[in-house]
Design a protein around this motif. Structure first.
Motif, PDB file in Angstrom:
ATOM      1  N   PHE A 107       0.757  -1.064  -0.124  1.00 49.25           N
ATOM      2  CA  PHE A 107       0.001  -0.029   0.202  1.00 49.25           C
ATOM      3  C   PHE A 107       0.865   1.360  -0.159  1.00 49.25           C
ATOM      4  N   VAL A 108       1.972   1.174   0.770  1.00 51.24           N
ATOM      5  CA  VAL A 108       2.906   2.306   0.801  1.00 51.24           C
ATOM      6  C   VAL A 108       3.442   2.490  -0.630  1.00 51.24           C
ATOM      7  N   LEU A 109       3.776   1.640  -1.135  1.00 49.00           N
ATOM      8  CA  LEU A 109       4.369   1.628  -2.721  1.00 49.00           C
ATOM      9  C   LEU A 109       3.264   2.324  -3.415  1.00 49.00           C
ATOM     10  N   ILE A 110       1.916   1.946  -3.304  1.00 55.64           N
ATOM     11  CA  ILE A 110       0.777   2.626  -4.280  1.00 55.64           C
ATOM     12  C   ILE A 110       0.728   4.079  -3.706  1.00 55.64           C
ATOM     13  N   GLY A 111       0.835   4.330  -2.537  1.00 48.26           N
ATOM     14  CA  GLY A 111       0.788   5.566  -1.964  1.00 48.26           C
ATOM     15  C   GLY A 111       1.950   6.512  -2.864  1.00 48.26           C
ATOM     16  N   ILE A 112       3.201   5.866  -2.823  1.00 52.98           N
ATOM     17  CA  ILE A 112       4.201   6.539  -3.753  1.00 52.98           C
ATOM     18  C   ILE A 112       3.784   6.759  -5.044  1.00 52.98           C
ATOM     19  N   GLU A 113       3.297   5.582  -5.904  1.00 54.78           N
ATOM     20  CA  GLU A 113       2.724   5.935  -7.180  1.00 54.78           C
ATOM     21  C   GLU A 113       1.719   7.090  -7.272  1.00 54.78           C
ATOM     22  N   LEU A 114       0.843   7.200  -6.283  1.00 58.32           N
ATOM     23  CA  LEU A 114      -0.143   8.152  -6.462  1.00 58.32           C
ATOM     24  C   LEU A 114       0.419   9.542  -6.364  1.00 58.32           C
ATOM     25  N   ILE A 115       1.784   9.459  -5.345  1.00 55.99           N
ATOM     26  CA  ILE A 115       2.323  10.895  -5.268  1.00 55.99           C
ATOM     27  C   ILE A 115       2.831  11.357  -6.754  1.00 55.99           C
ATOM     28  N   LEU A 116       3.840  10.296  -7.223  1.00 55.31           N
ATOM     29  CA  LEU A 116       4.382  10.377  -8.404  1.00 55.31           C
ATOM     30  C   LEU A 116       3.125  11.016  -9.522  1.00 55.31           C
ATOM     31  N   ASN A 117       2.151  10.543  -9.548  1.00 51.06           N
ATOM     32  CA  ASN A 117       1.223  10.750 -10.459  1.00 51.06           C
ATOM     33  C   ASN A 117       0.529  12.353 -10.487  1.00 51.06           C
ATOM     34  N   ALA A 118       0.511  12.360  -9.194  1.00 50.77           N
ATOM     35  CA  ALA A 118       0.177  13.967  -8.612  1.00 50.77           C
ATOM     36  C   ALA A 118       1.140  14.994  -9.485  1.00 50.77           C
ATOM     37  N   ALA A 119       2.615  14.405  -9.126  1.00 52.33           N
ATOM     38  CA  ALA A 119       3.643  15.285  -9.773  1.00 52.33           C
ATOM     39  C   ALA A 119       3.324  15.444 -10.990  1.00 52.33           C
ATOM     40  N   ASN A 120       3.227  14.319 -11.930  1.00 51.06           N
ATOM     41  CA  ASN A 120       3.193  14.253 -13.342  1.00 51.06           C
ATOM     42  C   ASN A 120       1.877  15.146 -13.562  1.00 51.06           C
ATOM     43  N   LEU A 121       0.933  15.054 -12.911  1.00 50.25           N
ATOM     44  CA  LEU A 121      -0.291  15.798 -13.375  1.00 50.25           C
ATOM     45  C   LEU A 121       0.043  17.303 -13.165  1.00 50.25           C
ATOM     46  N   ASN A 122       0.831  17.773 -12.587  1.00 52.99           N
ATOM     47  CA  ASN A 122       1.130  19.008 -12.352  1.00 52.99           C
ATOM     48  C   ASN A 122       2.050  19.365 -13.494  1.00 52.99           C
ATOM     49  N   PHE A 123       2.940  18.714 -13.962  1.00 59.44           N
ATOM     50  CA  PHE A 123       3.857  18.839 -15.223  1.00 59.44           C
ATOM     51  C   PHE A 123       2.863  19.348 -16.270  1.00 59.44           C
ATOM     52  N   VAL A 124       1.812  18.279 -16.426  1.00 62.36           N
ATOM     53  CA  VAL A 124       0.845  18.395 -17.550  1.00 62.36           C
ATOM     54  C   VAL A 124       0.147  19.386 -17.459  1.00 62.36           C
ATOM     55  N   VAL A 125      -0.340  19.948 -16.273  1.00 58.56           N
ATOM     56  CA  VAL A 125      -1.064  21.246 -16.225  1.00 58.56           C
ATOM     57  C   VAL A 125      -0.344  22.194 -16.505  1.00 58.56           C
ATOM     58  N   PHE A 126       0.891  22.486 -16.044  1.00 56.64           N
ATOM     59  CA  PHE A 126       1.449  23.848 -16.224  1.00 56.64           C
ATOM     60  C   PHE A 126       1.994  23.588 -17.827  1.00 56.64           C
ATOM     61  N   SER A 127       2.333  22.690 -18.413  1.00 58.42           N
ATOM     62  CA  SER A 127       2.640  22.691 -19.717  1.00 58.42           C
ATOM     63  C   SER A 127       1.582  23.186 -20.711  1.00 58.42           C
ATOM     64  N   SER A 128       0.306  23.230 -20.498  1.00 58.18           N
ATOM     65  CA  SER A 128      -0.568  23.639 -21.208  1.00 58.18           C
ATOM     66  C   SER A 128      -0.629  25.090 -21.465  1.00 58.18           C
ATOM     67  N   ALA A 129       0.235  26.034 -20.699  1.00 63.11           N
ATOM     68  CA  ALA A 129       0.802  27.328 -20.842  1.00 63.11           C
ATOM     69  C   ALA A 129       2.063  27.379 -21.474  1.00 63.11           C
ATOM     70  N   ASP A 130       2.364  26.280 -21.994  1.00 60.20           N
ATOM     71  CA  ASP A 130       3.736  26.325 -22.509  1.00 60.20           C
ATOM     72  C   ASP A 130       3.686  25.872 -23.875  1.00 60.20           C
ATOM     73  N   PRO A 131       3.988  26.651 -25.187  1.00 59.50           N
ATOM     74  CA  PRO A 131       3.926  26.172 -26.350  1.00 59.50           C
ATOM     75  C   PRO A 131       4.829  25.103 -26.683  1.00 59.50           C
ATOM     76  N   ALA A 132       5.992  25.012 -25.859  1.00 62.60           N
ATOM     77  CA  ALA A 132       6.893  24.000 -26.408  1.00 62.60           C
ATOM     78  C   ALA A 132       6.860  22.569 -25.739  1.00 62.60           C
ATOM     79  N   ASN A 133       5.665  22.534 -24.857  1.00 62.10           N
ATOM     80  CA  ASN A 133       5.392  21.257 -24.430  1.00 62.10           C
ATOM     81  C   ASN A 133       6.265  20.335 -23.695  1.00 62.10           C
ATOM     82  N   THR A 134       7.123  21.194 -23.306  1.00 66.94           N
ATOM     83  CA  THR A 134       8.483  20.374 -22.671  1.00 66.94           C
ATOM     84  C   THR A 134       7.779  19.501 -21.280  1.00 66.94           C
ATOM     85  N   GLY A 135       6.872  20.172 -20.613  1.00 65.42           N
ATOM     86  CA  GLY A 135       6.268  19.501 -19.298  1.00 65.42           C
ATOM     87  C   GLY A 135       5.518  18.131 -19.729  1.00 65.42           C
ATOM     88  N   GLN A 136       4.692  18.047 -20.971  1.00 62.97           N
ATOM     89  CA  GLN A 136       4.139  16.807 -21.312  1.00 62.97           C
ATOM     90  C   GLN A 136       5.139  15.748 -21.611  1.00 62.97           C
TER      91      GLN A 136
END
Lengths: 101, 646
Positions: A31-60
């Motif tokens: 379960f702890v491993l799953i939690g870590i995956e969740l946190i990783l995905n939250a970070a990934n989502l941040n990348f994606v969200v912020f890259s919507s304002a970036d024309p170069a799409n580096t975040g994605q």
């Protein structure tokens, strides 16, 4: 077409909090491993969200990288866990408090 | 530091150095080194005598700030320095033979050198304190030498008696010195004449000095230590307890009699006469060859003290000089006899005269020198003892004629002692050297060593001849004497013919009585010498003075100790016990205070710390998730704080 980044960030914060909660309260290492995956995905989502304002799409691009990394990391972590379980016959974190037997 | 002083210091230090080198050198060569040092010392002292006989030489130096001490070399001190170093040299020589087989021979010669050094210091000192220091060293080295055979029974006791008797007398001496120094401001003996002699302290100081002198010179009532001191080796008895050390008291009296009140001087004269008589009386019934000589020494010292008392200080000094020769000769003869007995008849007591007889056939040289010295002691004309003793007796007659009828006790006792002396010396000579051999075994012929036995004896015998001092056998001064003592001898004796007229018949009579009762043809048994009858018993035990001291003073002292012990037990111990108890109670109280207050305070501080630690430990449990929780919480709190307050 654009979505207000607040929603994306809010979802990311929610996922992060859930991941943290799972890490803190669950005793089972998987379960702890799953939690870590969740946190990783939250970070990934941040990348994606912020890259919507970036024309170069580096975040994605980073997002794709880290999904691959997360998959590899999960595989290694599960392998370690498997060995731990074979050795201790348990995955309870309260009992696995020694690195040296 | 003048020329004579350098010589004096060499003379002073040589015996000590000789003793030390002897101690480091081998047992065979060591004694010869010590003797050579003494020989050099005596040659130098004759030289010193020539230098200072007309010219006293004074050396003063600051010892402590404000206290000056010093040395003084004049006619009296240098003539005695020459005497002491010469006699000491002869006795060193004799000791080489006498102590040959003793395992402690090195120790013996070291002590002998130490003694000679101390004695020379006494003679050279001009300051009372300096003199006292050497005086005590003399007493201490005498103690060491009496106790030389300390493993033999009774020897340490005899040494202690001698030491303690001298200590008691020296307490008086020290008080006298302190009184003089405090009241007159000077401690120099040569300045005593010029100090202001009014005040109570002069008499008290005089009594103190007389006590010190009487203790060292074995006068009534201190003389009992001297016969006991015969427990030491015989050459030691010859040097210390006959020739030199016991004369130190006489020397002190000669030097300090200038400040004594006339009444005290008269007392000294009477005490001297009494000592002369008691010593001679005690010598009558002795059976130990050395005890006879010891009591005779007491008696002759009595003459010297009497001489000082009646004002014949020069004659006392002269008698000191002649006595040193003939008494050392007598003791060395006795030593030769004792050594002979020890060597050939080991199981027989070699000091008991009842075992001797006919020794003239085996030791002729000893017999010759013994006879010369003995006739000198008995006071026959042509011998040195006659000159000096009659000088004293003459002066005592003159003095008593001036002092009053009560004073005639002094010359009467003095003359009576002449007869007694001749009697007991004649008896000893007859019993020891003549008659028949009283042992069951035959006498063994044994020739003594020339250099170490016969030579010292012959020299001492020659020194006991009257010709050595005066060409005219009936006049107490002449050329050689002038050389020794200068020109200050009073010669206007009004009764010049009276003293020899009385003393010669007495001496001859004493010898005749001795010859009649102990003539060689008469045979005796051992029993004849056992002390029977009252007079013999009183003589044998020296008027029971020693026993009296033991019964009175020692017992009294023990009783006082018992009483003080009782007082201690009764009064002082309870107080001390109570004090101890209160200390224990106090300690218990302190212990309680410690335990209840101090300890608890410390424990409380520790408890607080533990509480804090326990609280903080809560955040650092074993569970890794808890760490994460606190880390997250902390981060949130920091973020909140930053958000709200920055």
């Amino acid at each position: 077409m654009s979505i207000d980044p607040v929603y994306g960030l809010g979802l990311s914060a929610f996922l992060f909090s859930m991941g943290l909660l799972v890490i803190i309260i669950k005793r089972n290492a998987i379960f702890v491993l799953i939690g870590i995956e969740l946190i990783l995905n939250a970070a990934n989502l941040n990348f994606v969200v912020f890259s919507s304002a970036d024309p170069a799409n580096t975040g994605q691009l980073f997002g794709v990288f880290s999904v691959v990394l997360a998959a590899a990391e999960a595989a290694i972590a599960l392998a370690i866990l498997l060995n731990i379980f074979k050795f201790y016959k348990s995955t309870d974190l309260h009992q696995l408090n020694r690195l040296k037997y | 530091m003048t020329y004579p002083h350098i010589i004096f210091f060499i003379i002073l230090v040589l015996p000590l150095l000789g003793g030390l080198i002897n101690f480091l050198a081998g047992a065979r060569s060591g004694p010869w080194i010590a003797t050579a040092a003494l020989l050099l010392s005596s040659i130098l002292s004759v030289f010193l005598l020539k230098l200072t006989v007309d010219l006293p030489s004074v050396l003063r130096f600051t010892w402590l700030p404000g206290i000056e001490i010093g040395w003084r070399l004049d006619r009296i001190s240098v003539s005695l320095i020459a005497l002491v170093s010469f006699i000491s040299m002869l006795i060193h020589l004799f000791s080489i033979h006498y102590m040959k087989d003793d395992p402690g021979i090195k120790r013996y010669f070291a002590k002998l050198g130490f003694f000679t050094f101390s004695m020379l210091g006494v003679l050279g000192a001009d300051h009372l304190l300096l003199l006292f220091v050497f005086w005590e060293l003399v007493g201490f080295s005498s103690y060491l030498l009496i106790g030389f055979w300390y493993k033999n029974e009774g020897v340490p006791y005899a040494a202690r008696i001698a030491f303690i008797t001298n200590r008691i007398a020296d307490a008086g001496f020290l008080i006298g010195i302190i009184l003089i120094m405090v009241n007159s401001g000077t401690g120099f003996i040569s300045e005593l004449q010029s100090i202001d002699q009014t005040g109570w302290w002069v008499g008290a100081a005089g009594i103190g000095l007389v006590l010190g002198a009487f203790g060292k010179s074995a006068q009534v009532p201190f003389f009992t230590w001297l016969p006991r001191a015969m427990a030491g080796p015989t050459p030691v008895s010859a040097l210390i307890h006959a020739a030199t050390m016991v004369a130190a008291g006489v020397y002190l009296l000669i030097r300090t009699s200038v400040i004594m009140p006339p009444a005290l001087v008269s007392t000294v004269a009477i005490a001297g006469a009494l000592t002369a008589f008691i010593g001679a009386f005690s010598a009558l019934a002795q059976t130990d060859i050395k005890k006879v000589l010891a009591y005779s020494t007491v008696s002759q010292l009595g003459y010297m003290v009497m001489g000082v008392g009646v004002g014949a200080t020069d004659m006392a000094l002269f008698h000191l000089w002649t006595h040193a020769f003939f008494k050392a000769g007598l003791f060395l003869s006795a030593g030769a006899i004792i050594h002979y007995f020890h060597k050939h008849f080991h199981s027989i007591d070699g000091q008991d005269m009842r075992n001797m007889g006919n020794l003239k056939s085996v030791m002729p040289v000893t017999q010759f020198s013994y006879l010369v010295c003995m006739l000198s002691l008995a006071g026959l004309p042509f011998f040195s003892g006659f000159l000096s003793k009659d000088g004293i007796l003459l002066k005592s007659l003159e003095w008593s004629a001036l002092a009053g009828p009560w004073a005639f006790i002094v010359p009467v006792l003095g003359f009576f002692t002449v007869g007694l002396t001749a009697y007991y010396m004649g008896k000893q000579a007859l019993v020891v050297f003549y008659g028949k051999n009283r042992m069951e075994t035959e006498l063994v012929k044994d020739k003594e060593d020339f250099l170490t036995v016969r030579l010292p004896l012959i020299i001492l015998a020659i020194g006991s001849l009257g010709l050595f001092y005066s060409f005219n056998p009936f006049v107490h001064h002449f050329q050689i004497l002038d050389f020794w003592f200068g020109h200050q001898i009073p010669l206007s004796f009004s009764m010049g013919w009276l003293a020899p007229a009385i003393s010669i018949p007495l001496a001859v009579g004493g010898l005749f009585v001795a010859f009649r009762s102990y003539r060689p043809e008469r045979s005796f048994t051992y029993r004849d010498y056992v002390a029977r009858g009252h007079y013999r018993k009183w003589s044998m035990h020296a008027l029971y003075l020693d026993q009296f001291y033991h019964e009175s003073m020692v017992k009294a002292f023990n009783m006082i100790s018992e009483i003080i012990y009782g007082l201690d037990r009764r009064f002082i111990d309870p107080v001390l016990n109570w004090l101890g108890m209160s200390f224990v109670v106090f300690s218990k109280l302190m212990d309680l205070v410690d335990k209840l207050i101090v300890d608890k305070l410390v424990e409380f501080v520790a408890y607080i710390s533990k509480l804090g630690g326990d609280f903080l430990r809560l955040f650092h449990g074993r569970r890794v998730q808890l760490h994460i929780f606190w880390a997250v919480l902390g981060t949130i709190l920091i973020l909140l704080w930053i958000n709200n307050f920055m």
